[in-house]
Structures are given as C-alpha cells and as structure tokens.
Design an enzyme around this catalytic site. Structure first.
Site, PDB file in Angstrom:
ATOM      1  N   ASP A 136       1.110  -1.200  -0.055  1.00 44.18           N
ATOM      2  CA  ASP A 136       0.044  -0.056  -0.018  1.00 44.18           C
ATOM      3  C   ASP A 136       0.891   1.348   0.144  1.00 44.18           C
ATOM      4  O   ASP A 136       2.022   1.150  -0.562  1.00 44.18           O
ATOM      5  CB  ASP A 136      -0.778  -0.136   1.248  1.00 44.18           C
ATOM      6  CG  ASP A 136      -2.215   0.694   0.755  1.00 44.18           C
ATOM      7  OD1 ASP A 136      -2.365   1.972   0.790  1.00 44.18           O
ATOM      8  OD2 ASP A 136      -3.491   0.035   0.988  1.00 44.18           O
TER       9      ASP A 136
ATOM     10  N   HIS B 116       2.242   2.278  -3.003  1.00 43.76           N
ATOM     11  CA  HIS B 116       1.466   3.004  -3.757  1.00 43.76           C
ATOM     12  C   HIS B 116       1.834   4.551  -3.763  1.00 43.76           C
ATOM     13  O   HIS B 116       1.087   5.479  -3.807  1.00 43.76           O
ATOM     14  CB  HIS B 116       0.067   2.819  -3.158  1.00 43.76           C
ATOM     15  CG  HIS B 116      -0.650   1.486  -3.428  1.00 43.76           C
ATOM     16  ND1 HIS B 116      -2.031   1.286  -2.871  1.00 43.76           N
ATOM     17  CD2 HIS B 116      -0.202   0.386  -4.150  1.00 43.76           C
ATOM     18  CE1 HIS B 116      -2.251  -0.090  -3.122  1.00 43.76           C
ATOM     19  NE2 HIS B 116      -1.161  -0.397  -4.129  1.00 43.76           N
TER      20      HIS B 116
END
Length: 395
Positions: A216, A239
């Site tokens: 993430d 991310h």
C-alpha cells in the site's frame, strides 16, 4: 571549607549521580525466553514498568534471539528518557484472533522515547492477508498494526527492520517532534493495506533514509498532519507517498506544511499523490503548503497525481458528489524519470473548490515503453508552469 575537600566532594557527587543516571533493564532478567514459542509480553511489561519508574535514563534491552510477543501496550508517563533497544527479532502471533485491538506493539503517553537497536519486527502477516476483506465487508475484522505511537513527544525511531506486517508497519497519532530514520519496511506487493508509515494528528515529523517496499502507501499523511519533512526515501513496490485519503468525514483537521525531497519511486502505482473523497462536508477542509522537490520516478504508473474523486470501492456515496477539500499552494520542482502509463501528471481537482496556486517547475518525464507518448491531464486547476516541461504542461 578546604578547597581540595570541596573539589573531592563535588567529584564524588558527580560520580554518584553518573552511576544512578543510567540503568539497564534486560528482559531476560524478567523471565523472557528467546525460544520462538513463549509469550514474552508479561516479562517485557515488567521490564518496562520498572524502567518507567526509574528516575534516570533507562534502557530496556531485548538481546539477540527470537522472541514471541503477543499484543502489548507500553504506557507512560515515565520519569525520564526511555530507551527501548531491540537487538533481537520480535515475532507476532500469526493468528489474528489472538488480538483484541488494532495494534501489536503500542507506545503511549511518553515524553522522550528512543526505539531502535538494529533488530527486526516480524508481523507474520501471511495468514492475516487472506482474511482482509474490508473492501467488501463493513463488519470486517481490523488487522493489527505492527508498531503504534500514540501521544509521544520527542521520539527517535531508528535502525529497525519491519517485515510482513499484518496491516500497517508504523502508525503515528497525536505525536509531536518525531524522527524516523534508518528503517527498512518490507511486505509483498500483494499484501493489502500494509502501509509503511501512516501519520495523523501529528506535528513536527522527520522521516529520512528509509527503504519501504509494501502493498500500500509507502507513507500516508492523514488528517491533522502538519510540519512533516520527508527526504531520502526509497519507495517500491507500493502506492507511493500520499496525502490522504481526506475529506470523507466531518471534523477532519487540515493538512499543512509538508515537504518531500530527494526521494526515489521504483515500480510503484503512484509517485506523489493527494487524494480526497467526494463527500459533502459541513466545514471545508484545507490541504496547503505542500512542496515536492528532486524526485526520481522509475517505471511509475502515476508519477504526479491529485485525485479529488477518490473512491476505492463502488458504488461511491454520494453518487456524482464533489470533494469539500480545498487544495492550495502545491509545488512540484525537479521531477524526473519514467512512467509506465500514458499520463505523467494527473491533476483532477474539485469543481466546487478548484485547486489554487499549483506550480510545476522543471518537470521531465518520459514513457517507459517504446512507441508510447506521455500526456498531462488537468481539470479545475489554477496555477503556473516554469522551466522545462516534458510532456507539455497543462497549467
């Protein structure tokens, strides 16, 4: 009084004070066992409590070895500096049903906290990742963060490795004057919600010389985050470094004064991102004074992105809504490298609160693949461009 006597007396007092100022609290002396099986939470807490009461600088030592540690909270206030020295490996239970809260190791209400030592935090998250269904199940079980810092002032978090966290690696909430450096945070790219460092309601945070590869955000800055300095961070996979998501609920505090410099993104979904929900709030939220500089992108899907239509799950609510977050005074300077999509910068701002004073200065981004061409996309953006702009700027 004789001068020589006074000198000797003062010297003896100083020596006595020096002897009592520092004290070592070895968890092995409290019954800890480095056998990979025994739950050492009671032994660790006993060492912490004695160290916390000590009226001098205390060191809780976890020597080399592998220690099973169940959910534990180290709470203050304490009488002086607390040094939590992890030289060994701490292992979390793999079974998520052994956790009662959303954190594995928590530090709370401490002024002057040092956590380091070169050791490893092993979240043993492989079993938990398959249980993460929060995207589709509103009553999902919250998975634990590896290490949480709540209401810590003057913290120094350094020289540690965190692997296979069940959810976030580190979370800061309500903290002031925190330094995080020389950390390595790793989880597989397909591990859900395994953010590297997540920050909320905190001020004066410095993050430097950190290597993050996870499933993430490498770093996520949420509501109430102010005065953050991020530098020399290697992010990938993951991310990217995100501000948000923001503006989903009423009452979220503003985000202000964020600087991200001298960082590299490699193979990430995003580079530098600001994301806000499409939600109608009673009070406008502000994201302002954000500066990105000297950033390298290596095969990044979305190098520069402002997304004010953020909605990771469908259907979105309200349908066709607009963001109530005002984004202003954001600068991008000396951003260079490659993108593996057809868009270099995507600036999608809110129609009711257009982005204000967005500056692009010397941007040079090129496609990773042969024959492709990059474009920029801007919507509801007010600002200016300076210097080299490759591809051509849209503001």
């Amino acid at each position: 009084m004789n001068t020589n006597f006074l000198f000797v007396f003062c010297l003896l007092v100083c020596i006595a004070e020096a002897k009592v100022e520092y004290k070592l609290f070895n968890v092995m002396n409290y019954g800890a066992r480095a056998d990979d099986r025994t739950d050492n939470s009671v032994a660790f807490l006993k060492a912490w409590n004695d160290a916390c009461k000590w009226r001098g600088k205390s060191t809780i030592l976890i020597p080399k070895g592998s220690y099973m540690l169940h959910e534990v909270i180290f709470s203050g206030p304490c009488n002086a500096w607390m040094n939590f020295q992890i030289e060994g490996t701490l292992k979390a239970p793999s079974d998520i049903y052994l956790f009662r809260t959303d954190s594995w190791i928590s530090f709370r209400y401490v002024n002057k906290l040092n956590v380091g030592g070169g050791g490893t935090l092993d979240g043993q998250g492989a079993f938990a990742w398959a249980k993460n269904d929060c995207q589709t199940n509103r009553n999902c079980r919250t998975l634990p963060t590896t290490m949480t810092f709540q209401f810590i002032t003057n913290g120094y978090i350094h020289h540690m490795r965190s692997i296979n966290t069940k959810q976030n690696h580190f979370v800061l909430f309500g903290c002031k004057n925190m330094v995080m450096t020389r950390l390595k945070l790793m989880a597989p790219t397909d591990s859900p919600n395994t953010d590297g460092i997540k920050i909320a309601m905190s001020t004066g945070v410095t993050i430097s010389s950190v290597n993050i590869g996870t499933g993430d955000d490498c770093i996520a800055m949420l509501y109430g985050t102010k005065g953050v300095r991020i530098s020399d961070v290697y992010c990938g996979p993951g991310h990217g470094i995100s501000i948000g998501s923001l503006g989903k609920n009423n009452g979220e505090d503003d985000v202000d004064d964020i600087v991200v410099k001298n960082c590299t993104f490699s193979g990430t979904d995003n580079g530098v991102r600001i994301k806000t929900w499409t939600a109608v709030l009673q009070k406008i939220m502000h994201v302002s004074n954000i500066h990105y500089e000297d950033i390298v992108m290596e095969n990044v899907r979305n190098p520069i992105i402002i997304d004010q239509n953020y909605c990771p799950s469908h259907p979105c609510n309200p349908k066709g809504g607009v963001s109530s977050v005002q984004i202003s005074n954001v600068s991008y300077k000396f951003i260079r490298g490659s993108a593996n999509s057809d868009v270099a910068a995507t600036l999608q701002c809110s129609p009711n609160k257009p982005c204000q004073n967005i500056t692009m200065d010397t941007i040079n981004l090129w496609p990773s693949g042969k024959g492709s061409k990059l474009n920029n996309e801007c919507l509801n953006v007010k600002g200016a461009s300076h210097g080299i702009q490759v591809p051509r700027a849209c503001i």
